[in-house]
Design an enzyme around this catalytic site. Structure first.
Site, PDB file in Angstrom:
ATOM      1  N   SER A  91       0.808  -1.307   0.031  1.00  0.00           N
ATOM      2  CA  SER A  91       0.095  -0.129  -0.061  1.00  0.00           C
ATOM      3  C   SER A  91       0.962   1.397  -0.003  1.00  0.00           C
ATOM      4  CB  SER A  91      -0.826  -0.022   1.174  1.00  0.00           C
ATOM      5  OG  SER A  91      -1.965   0.961   0.973  1.00  0.00           O
ATOM      6  N   HIS A 197      -8.739   1.117  -0.126  1.00  0.00           N
ATOM      7  CA  HIS A 197      -8.659   0.241  -1.228  1.00  0.00           C
ATOM      8  C   HIS A 197     -10.113  -0.331  -1.621  1.00  0.00           C
ATOM      9  CE1 HIS A 197      -4.417   0.429  -1.159  1.00  0.00           C
ATOM     10  NE2 HIS A 197      -4.462   0.288   0.181  1.00  0.00           N
TER      11      HIS A 197
END
Length: 308
Positions: A91, A197
């Protein structure tokens, strides 16, 4: 022959006093905090070295402090003569990974993740949501649940049997209940401020895109493994991938599997904590993992790798 991947952690790897010991011993590490502070208008050294965890958890603070700490530790690792054959990030860790291979500068990476954190926090306020870790179910089964339940999506493929889902509060609750009824070991709601996400934070991607478009991405000096595509990606695709990353799932399982298949034998986690080292070991027990987050672990890494 040792083939080394540098791994850079994402949110959740916070520690009190993170980076302090290495920065006080290595001027090049302290210099990263100075550059990052100039890029963000925040005193990153003070935040990382002295602030309690509760002052760091908000996503707009956590992201720049994490990335700055990873890049500061990287500077000390490089001083030991250790270099990667490939890099990967989880990430927000992708920004540190890209700076580590020269695709952008440290200042650009830390400045971008400050803007990314602000964009994500704003998007979460506008469209609240939740995330939960589903433990002990096959990935395919969790994917099936997400297709069946409206408003929830796979968000993080962390390791086999550990997927994080993200979406609307009620949908995440339903997914957790369904997962447990199907035999999941646990379904745990995460302490996060939004449905990261997932499509719910699409506005964050829209806000971040102009800042990313200002960056001229250089060719990585070592290959960059994307956790959006689980493929090695070239400079010309990096900007669009960092925008897509906000709403796309983190495919860390697939990326680490591909790296091991391609001959990576040692994964060096550079940054606070040792979350990624634990995940990598669950993905492939045959590889070696090394976490570097303080002076003792830096020395261990030097002894283990300088002669490799």
């Amino acid at each position: 022959m040792t083939k080394i991947a540098f791994c850079f952690p994402g949110q959740g790897s916070l520690e009190t006093g993170m980076g302090r010991e290495i920065a006080e011993a290595h001027p090049e590490a302290m210099d990263v905090y100075r550059v990052g502070s100039e890029a963000t208008g925040m005193d990153l050294a003070q935040l990382c070295f002295e602030s309690p965890l509760e002052d760091l958890v908000d996503t707009e603070v956590q992201q720049p402090t994490l990335v700055a700490t990873s890049l500061a530790i990287l500077a000390a690792v490089r001083k030991q003569g250790i270099e990667p054959d490939v890099v990967v990030g989880h990430s927000v860790g992708e920004f540190a990974a890209l700076a580590s291979v020269g695709a952008m500068s440290n200042g650009e990476a830390i400045g971008l993740v400050r803007e990314r954190g602000l964009a994500m926090a704003e998007a979460a306020r506008q469209r609240p949501g939740a995330m939960a870790a589903i433990l002990g179910l096959e990935d395919a089964l969790v994917e099936t649940l997400c297709r069946k339940i409206f408003g929830v999506w796979p968000a993080n493929y962390n390791c086999p049997g550990q997927i994080v889902v993200s979406g609307e509060n009620d949908a995440v609750e339903e997914c957790c209940a369904e997962a447990e009824s199907l035999g999941a070991r646990r379904a745990i709601k995460l302490k996060v401020s939004g449905a990261f996400h997932s499509p719910l934070v699409g506005r964050a991607a829209e806000r971040l895109k102009p800042a990313i478009e200002k960056i001229h991405f250089g060719n990585p000096v070592a290959p960059f493994m994307s956790t959006v595509t689980a493929k090695i990606e070239p400079a010309q695709r990096l900007g669009s991938l960092l925008v897509d990353q906000l709403t796309a799932p983190v495919r860390f399982t697939q990326a680490a599997t591909a790296l091991a298949r391609d001959g990576v034998t040692t994964f060096v986690e550079i940054g606070p904590g040792n979350v990624l080292s634990g995940l990598v070991k669950r993905i492939d027990r045959g590889v070696r993992t090394i976490s570097v987050n303080d002076l003792a672990s830096l020395e261990k890494a030097r002894e283990a790798l300088a002669s490799s």
